[in-house]
Structure formats: structure tokens, C-alpha cells
Design a protein around this motif. Structure first.
Motif, PDB file in Angstrom:
ATOM      1  N   THR A 118      35.725  22.413   2.786  1.00  7.48           N
ATOM      2  CA  THR A 118      35.128  21.617   3.854  1.00  7.48           C
ATOM      3  C   THR A 118      34.774  22.543   4.997  1.00  7.48           C
ATOM      4  OG1 THR A 118      35.390  19.681   5.287  1.00  7.48           O
ATOM      5  CG2 THR A 118      37.317  21.074   5.001  1.00  7.48           C
ATOM      6  N   GLY A 119      33.693  22.210   5.720  1.00  7.51           N
ATOM      7  CA  GLY A 119      33.285  23.041   6.846  1.00  7.51           C
ATOM      8  C   GLY A 119      33.078  24.488   6.415  1.00  7.51           C
ATOM      9  N   PRO A 120      33.659  25.433   7.159  1.00  6.09           N
ATOM     10  CA  PRO A 120      33.443  26.855   6.840  1.00  6.09           C
ATOM     11  C   PRO A 120      34.366  27.377   5.746  1.00  6.09           C
ATOM     12  CG  PRO A 120      34.775  26.675   8.813  1.00  6.09           C
ATOM     13  CD  PRO A 120      34.403  25.260   8.415  1.00  6.09           C
ATOM     14  N   TYR A 121      35.252  26.532   5.206  1.00  8.20           N
ATOM     15  CA  TYR A 121      36.276  27.002   4.273  1.00  8.20           C
ATOM     16  C   TYR A 121      36.029  26.523   2.846  1.00  8.20           C
ATOM     17  CZ  TYR A 121      38.844  28.022   8.555  1.00  8.20           C
ATOM     18  OH  TYR A 121      39.220  28.501   9.782  1.00  8.20           O
ATOM     19  N   GLY A 122      36.534  27.326   1.898  1.00 10.72           N
ATOM     20  CA  GLY A 122      36.511  26.939   0.497  1.00 10.72           C
ATOM     21  C   GLY A 122      37.852  26.348   0.102  1.00 10.72           C
ATOM     22  N   ASP A 123      38.218  26.485  -1.183  1.00 14.22           N
ATOM     23  CA  ASP A 123      39.508  25.983  -1.652  1.00 14.22           C
ATOM     24  C   ASP A 123      40.640  26.776  -1.017  1.00 14.22           C
ATOM     25  OD1 ASP A 123      39.078  23.941  -3.971  1.00 14.22           O
ATOM     26  OD2 ASP A 123      37.594  25.517  -4.326  1.00 14.22           O
ATOM     27  N   ARG A 124      41.710  26.057  -0.654  1.00 16.78           N
ATOM     28  CA  ARG A 124      42.840  26.717  -0.006  1.00 16.78           C
ATOM     29  C   ARG A 124      44.163  26.153  -0.505  1.00 16.78           C
ATOM     30  NH1 ARG A 124      40.999  24.273   5.175  1.00 16.78           N
ATOM     31  NH2 ARG A 124      39.792  23.163   3.599  1.00 16.78           N
ATOM     32  N   LEU A 125      45.171  27.012  -0.521  1.00 18.57           N
ATOM     33  CA  LEU A 125      46.554  26.576  -0.652  1.00 18.57           C
ATOM     34  C   LEU A 125      47.217  26.845   0.695  1.00 18.57           C
ATOM     35  CD1 LEU A 125      48.908  25.526  -2.457  1.00 18.57           C
ATOM     36  CD2 LEU A 125      49.524  27.928  -2.790  1.00 18.57           C
ATOM     37  N   VAL A 126      47.845  25.806   1.257  1.00 19.02           N
ATOM     38  CA  VAL A 126      48.467  25.921   2.577  1.00 19.02           C
ATOM     39  C   VAL A 126      49.981  25.828   2.436  1.00 19.02           C
ATOM     40  CG1 VAL A 126      48.664  24.895   4.880  1.00 19.02           C
ATOM     41  CG2 VAL A 126      46.453  24.920   3.698  1.00 19.02           C
ATOM     42  N   VAL A 127      50.679  26.748   3.068  1.00 16.68           N
ATOM     43  CA  VAL A 127      52.139  26.741   3.112  1.00 16.68           C
ATOM     44  C   VAL A 127      52.557  26.630   4.574  1.00 16.68           C
ATOM     45  CG1 VAL A 127      54.261  28.030   2.651  1.00 16.68           C
ATOM     46  CG2 VAL A 127      52.336  28.150   1.028  1.00 16.68           C
ATOM     47  N   ASP A 128      53.230  25.539   4.926  1.00 19.32           N
ATOM     48  CA  ASP A 128      53.800  25.384   6.260  1.00 19.32           C
ATOM     49  C   ASP A 128      55.303  25.599   6.182  1.00 19.32           C
ATOM     50  OD1 ASP A 128      51.507  24.849   7.708  1.00 19.32           O
ATOM     51  OD2 ASP A 128      51.608  22.687   7.381  1.00 19.32           O
ATOM     52  N   LEU A 129      55.802  26.584   6.915  1.00 20.86           N
ATOM     53  CA  LEU A 129      57.237  26.844   7.026  1.00 20.86           C
ATOM     54  C   LEU A 129      57.695  26.288   8.362  1.00 20.86           C
ATOM     55  CD1 LEU A 129      57.234  30.527   5.745  1.00 20.86           C
ATOM     56  CD2 LEU A 129      57.878  28.477   4.447  1.00 20.86           C
ATOM     57  N   LEU A 130      58.572  25.279   8.314  1.00 23.15           N
ATOM     58  CA  LEU A 130      58.936  24.523   9.512  1.00 23.15           C
ATOM     59  C   LEU A 130      60.388  24.784   9.885  1.00 23.15           C
ATOM     60  CD1 LEU A 130      57.420  21.651   7.626  1.00 23.15           C
ATOM     61  CD2 LEU A 130      56.490  22.116   9.861  1.00 23.15           C
ATOM     62  N   ASP A 131      60.635  25.087  11.152  1.00 15.57           N
ATOM     63  CA  ASP A 131      62.003  25.300  11.617  1.00 15.57           C
ATOM     64  C   ASP A 131      62.844  24.055  11.350  1.00 15.57           C
ATOM     65  OD1 ASP A 131      61.219  27.763  12.512  1.00 15.57           O
ATOM     66  OD2 ASP A 131      61.014  27.159  14.609  1.00 15.57           O
ATOM     67  N   LYS A 132      64.039  24.234  10.826  1.00 14.03           N
ATOM     68  CA  LYS A 132      64.897  23.093  10.503  1.00 14.03           C
ATOM     69  C   LYS A 132      65.456  22.438  11.751  1.00 14.03           C
ATOM     70  CE  LYS A 132      66.196  24.389   5.833  1.00 14.03           C
ATOM     71  NZ  LYS A 132      67.287  24.677   4.874  1.00 14.03           N
ATOM     72  N   LYS A 133      65.587  23.185  12.831  1.00 12.27           N
ATOM     73  CA  LYS A 133      66.157  22.651  14.066  1.00 12.27           C
ATOM     74  C   LYS A 133      65.066  22.295  15.059  1.00 12.27           C
ATOM     75  CE  LYS A 133      70.557  25.094  13.634  1.00 12.27           C
ATOM     76  NZ  LYS A 133      71.508  26.045  14.275  1.00 12.27           N
ATOM     77  N   ARG A 134      63.980  21.705  14.549  1.00 10.59           N
ATOM     78  CA  ARG A 134      62.936  21.247  15.456  1.00 10.59           C
ATOM     79  C   ARG A 134      63.478  20.123  16.322  1.00 10.59           C
ATOM     80  NH1 ARG A 134      60.821  21.175  10.586  1.00 10.59           N
ATOM     81  NH2 ARG A 134      60.457  18.934  10.506  1.00 10.59           N
ATOM     82  N   LYS A 135      63.100  20.122  17.591  1.00 12.33           N
ATOM     83  CA  LYS A 135      63.599  19.120  18.518  1.00 12.33           C
ATOM     84  C   LYS A 135      63.041  17.756  18.154  1.00 12.33           C
ATOM     85  CE  LYS A 135      64.134  22.310  22.392  1.00 12.33           C
ATOM     86  NZ  LYS A 135      63.708  22.622  23.777  1.00 12.33           N
ATOM     87  N   GLN A 136      63.907  16.747  18.220  1.00 15.47           N
ATOM     88  CA  GLN A 136      63.476  15.395  17.941  1.00 15.47           C
ATOM     89  C   GLN A 136      62.641  14.864  19.105  1.00 15.47           C
ATOM     90  OE1 GLN A 136      64.023  13.785  14.963  1.00 15.47           O
ATOM     91  NE2 GLN A 136      64.742  15.843  14.434  1.00 15.47           N
ATOM     92  N   VAL A 137      61.715  13.990  18.781  1.00 13.05           N
ATOM     93  CA  VAL A 137      60.843  13.434  19.812  1.00 13.05           C
ATOM     94  C   VAL A 137      61.604  12.434  20.653  1.00 13.05           C
ATOM     95  CG1 VAL A 137      58.791  12.043  20.227  1.00 13.05           C
ATOM     96  CG2 VAL A 137      58.807  13.773  18.422  1.00 13.05           C
ATOM     97  N   ALA A 138      61.521  12.600  21.958  1.00 11.64           N
ATOM     98  CA  ALA A 138      62.214  11.705  22.874  1.00 11.64           C
ATOM     99  C   ALA A 138      61.317  10.532  23.246  1.00 11.64           C
ATOM    100  CB  ALA A 138      62.622  12.460  24.135  1.00 11.64           C
TER     101      ALA A 138
END
Length: 435
Positions: A118-138
Motif C-alpha cells: 500500500t502507498g509507497p511500500y510493498g509486502d512487509r513483515l512487521v515485528v513489534d517488541l513491546l515493553d512488558k511494564k508499559r504504563k496502564q492508561v489512567a
């Protein structure tokens, strides 16, 4: 000579044999570090067929790309990231696969998904590494101790999502971040006001996550900065967008909403892409608390337009309405400011000028400040600066009080959070300041 020719033929057919199974190619790898996560994007020539697993001691993420060869340079890819030490190749059990290993500094939550071209990009594999201690939404509930008025500043697009692209290849995300940082500096210099950035660097933030961050930071108002674009170069000028009760039907509003959908596909994946039964991906504010949030948003938008008219051409002289996801939170008044068209040569030249960026930031700030000086949030430092008070006497009505102080009934109701025109004898009203 014959022996040399034979060697060349053998090498040629060996290369052909290697490439015969490699129906896919990893053409590039990009890393986007963010405060709470790191995104790794693998650009491929075709849809990836992959599997992955984790190893510990040390922590590693191993990805096998089937029937694939890698031509990307992995050297120093992770040098600016705090979560990934190194990305390297390794030996796969399947000789037709490419194995890439991400050496990690810790264990992380993950989100791994495929994005179609889509747009300027072709096929992609995306890896998101997320911090386990992300702050909860208040819950959005600002403190009440002569606090600062908190302005959330959202620089549109970022990271994997470039936004609109000018003819010379300049990305909208670069312009929006530059203006947002200038606005941040101006807000932070003002006593009684404080800015928080929804994104502070070149990384992608999911549209839903933007309002979550604003709520966590307990903002009083959220402004999203964008640079418009259209399929032709004729349209130019700024505009300010808010959400209203009815969907906007103008061609420009449809273009803007469609562009937001495309931006989410460019960089988002995750929650919105999985909910493909959502017609818009940009959720319409059916449940918006109309009386207060919309009133504040509309007033703020008009204030900002008034100030922007002084320094730039306006494409629209009144606030526009569209169902944009970044404006969706019912408890946070918000607006989206289109600072000009990067598809228009005149606007683009201005938007690339640091001087003009500063003027835009100042105009947006002045419009917001004028509102909060006149209608300071309860418990804020601005509210403590002795506003005019009026005690209702026998025979007085809201219209009588409004006429006395040369303000409108609507303004008094907004300043006092009144739902009706009814007042009682002895009731004390805050009279909004006149700019």
C-alpha cells in the motif's frame, strides 16, 4: 582456456540453482525505536511465508522466511535501539529458508503480522517488541491544585507511516514533527501551561494509542498537527477539523478520512487492521459527550482559524467536520490542524521554512491560550487568577448578566458548565474573560 570456461558455466548454473527456489527476497530491514516499543519492518518482494520462535539465555527471536533469500545489509541496524542488540543471519534446518536472529536485551511482548502492499511500500513483515511494564492508561481526570493546563500535541504520522509525500520526496511526518516541537517549546514557556508530546521522534503510534497517551497524560486539550495533500496541486491553505454530530460530505473531508485509513494500513496492523468489519477504521464519535467537548473543540478551532488567517491563506475559513480516529475521545476536547498543502508548491515552500513553521506554531498556541484564559479549567493556575464573579440577584437572568458584562449567554454557560438557562438567586457565576 577450456577449463576456465567450464568453471564459469558451473558458477552460473550454481547461482541459477540457488535463485530457483528463492521465490521471495528480503530487500530491506528498518528499525523504528519508540518509548514503549520497537518496530522492525522487513520489506519483501512478495508476501512472506514465515515462522518464528523464541530462545532464552540469551534472549533471541528467531524468524525463518521460507523460500526466501536476503539481500539486505544487516550491519549496525540496531545501533540506536535499546531493545535489540543485533540482527544477524543464522543457519536454518531448511536450506531453502533464510533464518534471521534478533538478539534481544530482555524479554518482550510481541505483535507480529503481515502488511500487504500500500502507498509507497510493498509486502512487509512487521515485528513489534513491546515493553512488558508499559504504563496502564489512567482515567482522564486532571489534578486540582493550581495545576498547569496540559496541551497534548500530536505530530501526525511517523515511522513506518510517512503521511503525504511531496513531489521532491519530503515526508509529511517530518514537517508535522518540526511544527509540533516548535509548539511544544512555546507552550512550555507560558506560565500555567504545559505541553506533552504524543510522539517525540520518528516512530509510528497507532491511532487508538494516540488518544490513550493523551488520556494517560491527563491533557485538557489535544491538537493534532498535519500537512494536507490532494491529488492535484491547486488546493492550498490551512484548515481546522473537529468531529461533529453529522458526517462531513465534502470531497475534501472524504479525501482526508480515506488518507487516514491508508496511513493506518501503512503503519498500523494491530488492532484496527484485525477489525476489518469496521467500515471506517477511523471510529466516528457517536458517543461523544456533545455539550462540553464539542463546545470547547468548536471554540478552540474558531480561535485558531482567527489566528492562522493572520499569517497564512486558509483553505477553509470555518471549522470542518470529519470522523477522524485521532479526534475520537469523548472526554478530551480536540482538533486537527492542517497547516497547508504539501501538494501545492507555494504552501510546500512555506511549510519547509523554519520561520513559517514558527509562525504557525505561534498562531495555534495563541488561539488555544485565548480560550483557556477566558475559560480556565477548574483547579488550574489560570483559574486562580481572580476571574470576575457575579452573584445572581432577584429578577436577574442569564441574558441580563450576559448583557451587563458584554458576553454571550452561551459563553457564561460554558464557563460555568450550565446545562440550562435557569439560575437561582444567590448563585455565583464565573464571568468569562473578554479577549
Amino acid at each position: 582456456m577450456r577449463r576456465c570456461s567450464l568453471k564459469v558455466v558451473v558458477v552460473f548454473f550454481s547461482m541459477f540453482a540457488i535463485n530457483a527456489w528463492a521465490i521471495n527476497v528480503i530487500e530491506g530491514v528498518r528499525i523504528w525505536p519508540a518509548p514503549e516499543n520497537t518496530r522492525v519492518v522487513f520489506d519483501l518482494s512478495d508476501k512472506p511465508d514465515y515462522s518464528y520462535f523464541y530462545l532464552s539465555n540469551p534472549n533471541r527471536l528467531v524468524i525463518d522466511f521460507k523460500n526466501t533469500q536476503n539481500i539486505s545489509n544487516l550491519t549496525n541496524l540496531a545501533k540506536n535501539d535499546t531493545r535489540i542488540k543485533l540482527i544477524r543471519t543464522s543457519t536454518s534446518k531448511n536450506n531453502t529458508a533464510v533464518r534471521l536472529v534478533l538478539e534481544l536485551n530482555n524479554s518482550y511482548d510481541d505483535s507480529i503480522f503481515v502488511l500487504a502492499p500500500t502507498g509507497p511500500y510493498g509486502d512487509r513483515l512487521v515485528v513489534d517488541l513491546l515493553d512488558k511494564k508499559r504504563k496502564q492508561v489512567a482515567t482522564h481526570k486532571p489534578k486540582n491544585t493550581k495545576r498547569d493546563v496540559i496541551i497534548g500535541i500530536d505530530a501526525g504520522h511517523g515511522g513506518e507511516d510517512p503521511g503525504s509525500i511531496s513531489k521532491n520526496g519530503t515526508y509529511e511526518k517530518k514537517i508535522t514533527l518540526a511544527i509540533a516541537k516548535r509548539l511544544q517549546a512555546i507552550v512550555n514557556k507560558e506560565p500555567g501551561m504545559k505541553a506533552v508530546m504524543i510522539r517525540s521522534g520518528d516512530y509510528f503510534v497507532n491511532l487508538n494509542r494516540r488518544t490513550e497517551i493523551a488520556r494517560k497524560q491527563q491533557v485538557d486539550f489535544l491538537v493534532s498537527i498535519h500537512a494536507d495533500a490532494f491529488r492535484t496541486s491547486q488546493p492550498r491553505g490551512g484548515s481546522v477539523w473537529i468531529v461533529n454530530n453529522s458526517r462531513a460530505q465534502s470531497e475534501l473531508s472524504r479525501w482526508l478520512v480515506n488518507r487516514e485509513k491508508n496511513s493506518e494500513l501503512l503503519g498500523g496492523g494491530g488492532e484496527l487492521i484485525k477489525r476489518t468489519n469496521d467500515d471506517n477504521l477511523a471510529v466516528f464519535l457517536a458517543d461523544l459527550t456533545k455539550d462540553k467537548s464539542l463546545e470547547i473543540s468548536d471554540r478552540m478551532a474558531n480561535n485558531v482559524i482567527k489566528e492562522m488567517k493572520k499569517i497564512t491563506k486558509m483553505h477553509k475559513s470555518k471549522p470542518q467536520n470529519a470522523s477522524l480516529a485521532v479526534l475520537k475521545s469523548s472526554d478530551i476536547p480536540s482538533m486537527l490542524v492542517e497547516t497547508g498543502f504539501i501538494s501545492n508548491p507555494h504552501d510546500f515552500k512555506n511549510l519547509m521554512s523554519s520561520r513559517h513553521q514558527g509562525k504557525l506554531a505561534n498562531a495555534i498556541f495563541t488561539g488555544m491560550k485565548n480560550h483557556f484564559v477566558r475559560y480556565p479549567p477548574e483547579g488550574s493556575l489560570l483559574a486562580s487568577q481572580k476571574p470576575t464573579q457575579h452573584k445572581i440577584s432577584r429578577g436577574e437572568s442569564l441574558s441580563v448578566v450576559a448583557q451587563r458584562y458584554k458576553v454571550s449567554v452561551k459563553e457564561i454557560k460554558l464557563a460555568n458548565n450550565l446545562k440550562t438557562d435557569v439560575v437561582r438567586i444567590g448563585q455565583t457565576l464565573t464571568i468569562p474573560r473578554v479577549n
